[in-house]
Design a protein around this motif. Structure first.
Motif, PDB file in Angstrom:
ATOM      1  N   ASP A 326       0.939  -1.135  -0.040  1.00 55.57           N
ATOM      2  CA  ASP A 326       0.084  -0.198   0.027  1.00 55.57           C
ATOM      3  C   ASP A 326       0.960   1.528  -0.070  1.00 55.57           C
ATOM      4  OD1 ASP A 326      -1.977   1.918   0.225  1.00 55.57           O
ATOM      5  OD2 ASP A 326      -2.763   1.286   2.135  1.00 55.57           O
ATOM      6  N   THR A 328      -0.071   4.339   0.223  1.00 53.42           N
ATOM      7  CA  THR A 328      -0.857   5.528   0.741  1.00 53.42           C
ATOM      8  C   THR A 328       0.105   5.994   1.999  1.00 53.42           C
ATOM      9  OG1 THR A 328      -3.033   4.415   0.269  1.00 53.42           O
ATOM     10  CG2 THR A 328      -3.136   6.087   2.025  1.00 53.42           C
ATOM     11  N   ILE A 348       0.258   7.650  -9.027  1.00 53.75           N
ATOM     12  CA  ILE A 348       0.479   7.628  -7.525  1.00 53.75           C
ATOM     13  C   ILE A 348       0.732   8.565  -6.971  1.00 53.75           C
ATOM     14  CG2 ILE A 348       1.386   5.175  -8.081  1.00 53.75           C
ATOM     15  CD1 ILE A 348       4.233   5.981  -7.238  1.00 53.75           C
ATOM     16  N   GLN A 351      -1.479   9.520  -4.202  1.00 54.94           N
ATOM     17  CA  GLN A 351      -1.753   8.692  -3.070  1.00 54.94           C
ATOM     18  C   GLN A 351      -0.582   8.746  -2.118  1.00 54.94           C
ATOM     19  OE1 GLN A 351      -1.596   4.527  -4.458  1.00 54.94           O
ATOM     20  NE2 GLN A 351      -2.190   3.558  -2.760  1.00 54.94           N
TER      21      GLN A 351
END
Length: 661
Positions: A326, A328, A348, A351
């Protein structure tokens, strides 16, 4: 009769197109709506599709013939038709659409040879010398495509001639399709757990084509309902799977089966192939011929950096994306600014917590405002209601790409602009692309300073620009580093100036090892000669397909067949598969054991492609690119057009070959 529904297998009536439609939806729209359609269509394509459906070439008047104005940065609308031509063409197209509606025409038959030449002559601007090559791509043409005109039971009914096809990507599928059409027995192996090659392996965020979708498909599988103008990676993977299923090829594929060794048996005249399955079990089998579809963008290149093994975070190459990680809020480092990074970074940036991009050299970017766009509503209507419109549009994409942008990257003698440009036209292109970068990054002089490449446009692969790359670099979370990488620590990457950049995840967008053809396979030919010793780091193959001393071994997407500013990759791949089939036919006809290209024929071909590359931006001595091998020779790129390759692969020249008894 209704149009063929997705997933069904159409009755082709002998036409070699797995997506052939016998009938299209009837037109019921008003005159006003049809005029809107005509005004929104690519006019040469619509005119020729109407002429074919109406069986009326008279609508293709000389005054409407497109001049095919060369593209400097992007395709020229309507092939360069003047505004006056366009208005006249709209009137003619509107009348044709009304006739389709009023006469209830919903299908089109195979063209007569006379009609084929008329329509192709119009679409190609009178370039009659292109007609045969274009007919290869037109399912409506008589004797369309590369379908073999023979079956093994007719040519050599008593001959056992098993074939091994290696790889189930774009090249391997093309080869298996053509081999299957001959009736030759074959085994098809794929090292992965699924087919698709590049498109099965590359699943990173943002992955998609950087060439127009309709040019990226087989002549024998002309899908019309593509959803995006530049297809997403998953759409290409789905297409390849559908092709395999429609053609009935899936059951022949042995997945999770890797080729480790090939040895030519001089005594018996066969290839001994050693394969390894998912459990590590080796199997040795013997084949009369081997067709390799392994390609060149398959083996990831991961540079060695000091301390990389100490890094505590996650690492991945773009081709080996770990979807379990992930991103994030993470500190993400992307190494590289080539084609994959160019797609990953914008995908990306919103994010991550921070994004550090290590750039060795900046990319040139061609304008493509529609790069992420879906196919338009009018285009979808035309595909649904004008018989064979999608196939004519595909042909148009291929046709306009024959010469492509080659004129913008061709060396001009005595030009003094090197190393920044190689001709007057190349300098014009440089100035234009530079101005776009300046517009996008004018608020950040620090980025602008490092974003303008120091090499000629076309020397390296040019990327597609719709503004998202600049937006990602301008994001406050993004840092671009040009100082190189000194070393890794457990939590940082230290650049060449000693500055540390925090990293939770490192993404290697560092490309592949394209010059190392078949590097993972031990290949031994006649007299015990090793293929890799023969190449000695300089991969060479006649027509990009065969190598002296290695009979009945055919490479699909071998050395020097890639296209970057002109031509169709699928055309080159299909022609290689067809050349392999023609070569096998020669072996069977002669009752020979094998066919082996002569060294002097290879040398002549290599001299030919090297001379061509020296005339292009990527072949200049001051340029370094993945197109070249370690010694600087260009081994990846075809420096000519599809027309020259058509002529080279149209027949198997006996004088260039030795036939083994």
């Amino acid at each position: 009769m209704t149009a063929v529904s997705p997933g069904s297998t159409p009755a082709t009536d002998g036409v070699d197109d797995l997506f052939w439609q016998a009938s299209y939806s009837p037109i019921s729209e008003s005159d006003a709506e049809l005029e809107r359609v005509a005004r929104s269509a690519e006019l040469p394509v619509l005119l020729v599709a109407l002429a074919a459906a109406l069986d009326d070439p008279s609508i293709l008047s000389e005054e409407l013939r497109p001049p095919l104005t060369p593209m400097d940065t992007a395709p020229v609308a309507h092939g360069g038709m003047t505004p006056q031509q366009q208005e006249r063409a709209i009137d003619v197209a509107l009348a044709g659409l009304k006739r389709l509606r009023d006469e209830g025409i919903t299908g089109v038959g195979v063209l007569s040879d006379e009609r084929r030449l008329e329509l192709l002559g119009f679409l190609s601007g009178g370039r009659d010398e292109w007609a045969d090559m274009l007919s290869h791509e037109l399912a409506l043409a008589p004797a369309h495509g590369g379908k073999p005109d023979w079956r093994v039971e007719e040519v050599a009914p008593d001959r056992e001639f098993p074939v091994l096809v290696v790889g189930a990507g774009v090249g391997g599928v093309a080869a298996a399709y053509r081999i299957a059409q001959t009736g030759l027995p074959y085994v098809h192996i794929e090292a992965g757990e699924d087919l698709g090659g590049t498109w099965a392996k590359n699943t990173y965020p943002g992955v998609r084509l950087d060439t127009p979708t309709f040019g990226y498909s087989y002549s024998f599988a002309q899908r019309g309902d593509w959803p995006h103008q530049f297809a997403e990676g998953g759409e290409i993977a789905d297409y390849l799977n559908e092709v395999v299923d429609r053609a009935g090829l899936r059951d022949a594929i042995e997945f999770d089966t890797r080729l480790s060794r090939l040895r030519w048996d001089d005594a018996d005249g066969v290839w001994e192939a050693t394969t390894i399955d998912r459990d590590g079990v080796e199997k040795v089998r013997r084949f009369a011929a081997v067709v390799s579809g392994l390609g060149l963008l398959d083996r990831p290149h991961i540079p060695e950096f000091e301390g990389a093994s100490r890094f505590h975070g996650d690492t991945m190459h773009s081709q080996e994306w770990d979807h379990g990680v992930d991103l994030t809020g993470k500190n993400v480092v992307v190494i590289g600014t080539g084609a994959s990074a160019y797609q990953i970074v914008p995908a990306i940036v919103d994010q991550v917590g921070s994004l550090t991009v290590f750039q060795r050299s900046a990319p040139w970017m061609l304008p493509a405002p529609n790069y992420h766009d879906e196919v338009g509503e009018v285009f979808t209507w035309l595909v649904d209601k004008v018989p064979h419109f999608a196939q004519w549009f595909r042909l148009w994409v291929i046709l306009t790409g024959i010469e492509g942008r080659a004129h913008t990257v061709t060396v001009e003698d005595d030009w003094d602009g090197a190393p920044l440009s190689i001709s007057r036209k190349n300098q014009e292109l440089r100035d234009y692309l530079t101005s776009r970068i300046e517009e996008q990054l004018e608020s950040r002089p620090d980025l602008l300073r490092i974003a303008i490449p120091g090499y000629p446009p076309g020397a390296k692969r040019m990327l597609r620009d719709n503004g998202v790359w600049a937006r990602a670099l301008l994001d406050p979370k993004t840092t671009v580093v040009t100082a190189g990488i000194a070393r890794f620590t457990e939590t940082e990457i230290i650049d060449g100036e000693g500055v540390g950049h925090p990293a939770d995840v490192v993404i290697y967008a560092t490309g592949f090892r394209p010059s190392e053809f078949l590097e993972a396979i031990e290949v031994t030919g006649r007299g015990g000669v090793s293929l890799h010793q023969f190449w000695a780091g300089n991969a060479r193959a006649y027509n990009g397909i065969t190598v002296p001393g290695f009979p009945n071994l055919f490479l699909i997407y071998g050395p020097n067949v890639g296209g970057v500013v002109q031509g169709s990759l699928h055309f080159m791949i299909e022609r290689a598969a067809e050349f392999a089939v023609k070569s096998i036919r020669e072996v069977l006809d002669r009752g020979a054991t094998g066919i082996d290209v002569r060294p002097e024929a290879l040398d002549r071909f290599v001299d030919y492609v090297d001379a061509g590359s020296r005339r292009m931006a990527w072949g200049q001595p001051y340029v370094r690119t993945w197109y070249q091998n370690a010694s600087g020779r260009v081994t990846a790129i075809w420096p000519y057009t599809n027309i020259e390759y058509w002529e080279l692969t149209e027949r198997v020249d006996p004088t260039d070959h030795e036939f083994l008894p």
